[in-house]
Scaffold this motif. Structure first.
Motif, PDB file in Angstrom:
ATOM      1  N   THR A 237       7.617   0.676  -5.948  1.00 46.63           N
ATOM      2  CA  THR A 237       5.983   1.966  -5.857  1.00 46.63           C
ATOM      3  C   THR A 237       5.444   1.292  -5.825  1.00 46.63           C
ATOM      4  O   THR A 237       4.494   1.250  -4.599  1.00 46.63           O
TER       5      THR A 237
ATOM      6  N   GLY B   7       4.212  -1.157  -3.549  1.00 43.28           N
ATOM      7  CA  GLY B   7       3.648  -1.115  -2.464  1.00 43.28           C
ATOM      8  C   GLY B   7       5.261  -0.662  -1.415  1.00 43.28           C
ATOM      9  O   GLY B   7       5.120  -0.825  -0.403  1.00 43.28           O
TER      10      GLY B   7
ATOM     11  N   LYS C 129       6.553   4.179  -0.486  1.00 43.84           N
ATOM     12  CA  LYS C 129       5.466   5.273  -0.468  1.00 43.84           C
ATOM     13  C   LYS C 129       5.958   5.968  -1.460  1.00 43.84           C
ATOM     14  O   LYS C 129       6.577   7.443  -1.173  1.00 43.84           O
TER      15      LYS C 129
ATOM     16  N   GLY D 103      -1.072   3.063  -0.995  1.00 45.14           N
ATOM     17  CA  GLY D 103      -1.371   3.197   0.611  1.00 45.14           C
ATOM     18  C   GLY D 103      -1.635   1.955   1.219  1.00 45.14           C
ATOM     19  O   GLY D 103      -2.013   1.519   1.979  1.00 45.14           O
TER      20      GLY D 103
END
Length: 235
Positions: A46, A49, A52, A67
Motif C-alpha cells: 500500500t 502504491g 490502493k 493515489g
C-alpha cells in the motif's frame, strides 16, 4: 519522515489492514513484526502504491503518496524490496541491478556510481555479474534484490522478509548489510519474522496481528516484553 495515518486496505470484502498508524523518522530503522499473513506485506504494498488504500493518509515528508503511481513513489525516494526477491532469473545479475536504476536512466554517471557502491557492499555480485540471477544461491539472490533496490537511490527502503529461507550465517551477513545501509543514512522499514535478529538492529518496532497494530515500542521494550519473546523469539 514516512508516516501512515489511519490506513485501511480491503481485498474485496476482507479488511486486510485496519486503521494502521506507523511512522519512521529520517534515519531510523523500524521493524514490523508479525506472523505470516499478519499484514506486513500489505502495509508495504500500500505504501509503494501497488495496492490502493481504502482510507487514510501515507506521507513521505510533505508529499502525500496515496493515489500516486508506484513509479512516482520510487522517484520520490520510497523503494520496496519485495518478499520473494522477484528477480528476472534468466537475466544477468548486472541487468537485474541496472533495472533498479531505471528511474535515474538519464543519469548514466550516477547509475555507474551507485552500481559501484552496490558491488562494494556485495563483492560477490561483481564476481558473478554476468551470470544469470537464477543460477545464484538464495543468499546471493537476496543480495541482488537489495542491490537492485539501492540502485533506485532510496531515501526510505521497505525490506520485506529479507532473511526468509536463508541459512543462519547468510542471515547474519544480510542483517549486517541492512544495518550498514541504515547507518549510511537511509531510513529503513523492515518486515521480519526473525524477531530477535531484526530487533537487535532496530530503533523501534511495531507488532502486527490480523491487520492491526497491537503493540509498539523501542527495541529494548519489545526485546524484554514477555509476550513478544514468547510469540516471536521463543524465549
Amino acid at each position: 519522515m514516512l508516516q501512515l495515518e489511519n490506513v485501511s486496505l480491503n481485498y474485496g470484502s476482507f479488511r486486510a489492514l485496519d486503521n494502521i498508524n506507523i511512522h519512521a523518522k529520517e534515519g531510523e530503522l523500524v521493524v514490523l513484526l508479525g506472523a505470516n499473513g499478519a499484514g506486513k506485506s500489505s502495509i508495504f504494498l500500500t505504501t509503494s502504491g501497488l495496492h490502493k488504500a481504502a482510507s487514510g493518509s501515507i506521507r513521505f515528508g510533505k508529499t502525500e503518496l496515496v493515489g500516486m503511481k508506484p513509479s512516482a513513489i520510487v522517484e520520490h525516494g520510497v523503494v520496496q524490496c519485495p518478499e520473494g526477491r522477484k528477480l528476472f532469473p534468466a537475466m544477468s545479475v548486472l541487468k537485474n541491478l541496472t533495472l533498479g536504476g531505471y528511474v535515474h536512466r538519464r543519469d548514466s554517471k550516477g547509475i555507474k556510481s551507485t552500481l559501484d557502491e552496490v558491488f562494494a557492499m556485495f563483492p560477490i555480485l561483481h564476481e558473478k555479474r554476468e551470470m544469470n540471477a537464477g543460477s545464484l544461491s538464495g543468499g546471493q539472490q537476496q543480495m541482488v534484490a537489495i542491490g537492485r533496490s539501492l540502485m533506485s537511490r532510496p531515501k526510505a527502503l521497505l525490506l520485506d522478509e529479507p532473511s526468509l529461507g536463508l541459512a543462519p550465517l547468510v542471515v547474519k551477513q544480510m542483517f549486517e548489510a541492512i544495518e550498514k545501509i541504515n547507518k549510511a543514512g537511509t531510513t529503513v522499514m523492515l518486515a521480519e519474522q526473525n524477531a530477535y535478529a531484526a530487533l537487535r538492529i532496530a530503533s523501534r518496532a511495531y507488532v502486527i496481528e490480523g491487520g492491526r497494530i497491537v503493540m509498539e515500542g523501542s527495541r529494548d521494550e519489545l526485546l524484554n516484553n514477555e509476550a513478544v519473546r514468547k510469540a516471536y523469539i521463543g524465549a
